[in-house]
Design a protein around this motif. Structure first.
Motif, short mmCIF file in Angstrom:
data_model
loop_
_atom_site.label_atom_id
_atom_site.label_comp_id
_atom_site.label_asym_id
_atom_site.label_seq_id
_atom_site.Cartn_x
_atom_site.Cartn_y
_atom_site.Cartn_z
N ARG A 31 0.85 -1.19 0.00
CA ARG A 31 0.00 0.00 0.00
C ARG A 31 0.88 1.24 0.00
O ARG A 31 1.94 1.26 0.62
N PHE A 32 0.42 2.30 -0.71
CA PHE A 32 1.20 3.54 -0.77
C PHE A 32 0.27 4.70 -1.08
O PHE A 32 -0.95 4.52 -1.19
N SER A 33 0.83 5.88 -1.21
CA SER A 33 0.08 7.11 -1.47
C SER A 33 -1.00 7.30 -0.41
O SER A 33 -2.19 7.32 -0.71
N ASN A 34 -0.51 7.43 0.84
CA ASN A 34 -1.41 7.59 1.99
C ASN A 34 -2.39 6.43 2.12
O ASN A 34 -3.56 6.62 2.45
N GLU A 35 -1.90 5.23 1.81
CA GLU A 35 -2.70 4.00 1.93
C GLU A 35 -3.88 3.96 0.95
O GLU A 35 -4.76 3.12 1.08
N LYS A 36 -3.91 4.85 -0.03
CA LYS A 36 -5.02 4.93 -0.98
C LYS A 36 -4.85 3.98 -2.16
O LYS A 36 -5.81 3.59 -2.80
N LEU A 37 -3.60 3.61 -2.45
CA LEU A 37 -3.32 2.72 -3.57
C LEU A 37 -2.66 1.44 -3.06
O LEU A 37 -1.96 1.46 -2.05
N ALA A 38 -2.91 0.36 -3.78
CA ALA A 38 -2.28 -0.93 -3.44
C ALA A 38 -1.74 -1.55 -4.72
O ALA A 38 -2.46 -1.68 -5.71
N TYR A 39 -0.45 -1.89 -4.67
CA TYR A 39 0.20 -2.54 -5.79
C TYR A 39 0.33 -4.02 -5.47
O TYR A 39 0.86 -4.39 -4.42
N PHE A 40 -0.18 -4.87 -6.34
CA PHE A 40 -0.12 -6.31 -6.17
C PHE A 40 1.06 -6.84 -6.96
O PHE A 40 1.13 -6.65 -8.18
N SER A 41 1.98 -7.52 -6.30
CA SER A 41 3.06 -8.20 -6.99
C SER A 41 2.47 -9.23 -7.94
O SER A 41 1.27 -9.52 -7.89
N GLY A 42 3.29 -9.82 -8.78
CA GLY A 42 2.79 -10.82 -9.73
C GLY A 42 2.19 -12.03 -9.04
O GLY A 42 2.83 -12.64 -8.18
N PHE A 43 0.96 -12.34 -9.38
CA PHE A 43 0.28 -13.53 -8.85
C PHE A 43 0.12 -14.53 -9.97
O PHE A 43 -0.36 -14.20 -11.06
#
Length: 158
Positions: A31-43
């Motif tokens: 999570r980043f950008s003040n917890e507003k965005l979440a980046y998912f690693s490759g699944f």
């Protein structure tokens, strides 16, 4: 709080798999950008009930690749539930990158990626579930899986 997405999964007869363990020294979801965005690693696509390996256009058909892309989405949703919480926190799937292990003469990566985006639209609706997307053919993927997907998600305001 009502869990609308979990109810939608039940309506569709979808049971999320056990969230996959991470395969290295990284965070599955950051999570980043003040917890507003979440980046998912490759699944990847492998679950207890889905075990297909190989390259599209060689050992794996386009239809099997489509199902593999759906399985990747189920894995990442399961990881979100485990690591973050309710799927109702997802405000929008912003960007999706789909890696397709492909034979040199296989050119249908976008059709494989449709498995992922079709499933997201079925679950979340078009406004939330339809991201910008790229589908890329690659030589190999870890563990000989046919598809791997990473996404960027915008979370709802708390």
């Amino acid at each position: 709080m009502t869990n609308l997405i979990e109810e939608r999964l039940e309506e569709l007869g979808i049971v999320l798999p056990v969230a996959p363990a991470k395969g290295g020294n990284y965070k599955p979801i950051k999570r980043f950008s003040n917890e507003k965005l979440a980046y998912f690693s490759g699944f990847g696509s492998t679950t207890e009930s889905f075990q297909i390996f190989g390259k599209l256009g060689k050992k794996v058909t386009r239809e099997q690749g489509y199902e593999a892309a759906k399985s990747c989405i189920l894995n990442l949703l399961a990881a979100f539930q485990r690591d973050v919480g309710s799927l109702d926190q997802i405000g929008s799937f912003v960007k999706m990158l789909v890696f397709v292990s492909s034979d040199n003469e296989f050119y249908q990566q976008p059709e494989v990626a449709n498995g992922a985006t079709d499933l997201l639209v079925d679950i979340f609706g078009e406004e939330i579930g339809l991201p910008a997307r790229s589908a890329i053919g690659v030589n190999v993927l870890p563990g000989n899986i046919p598809v791997e997907i990473e996404v960027l998600v915008e979370l709802k305001d708390k």
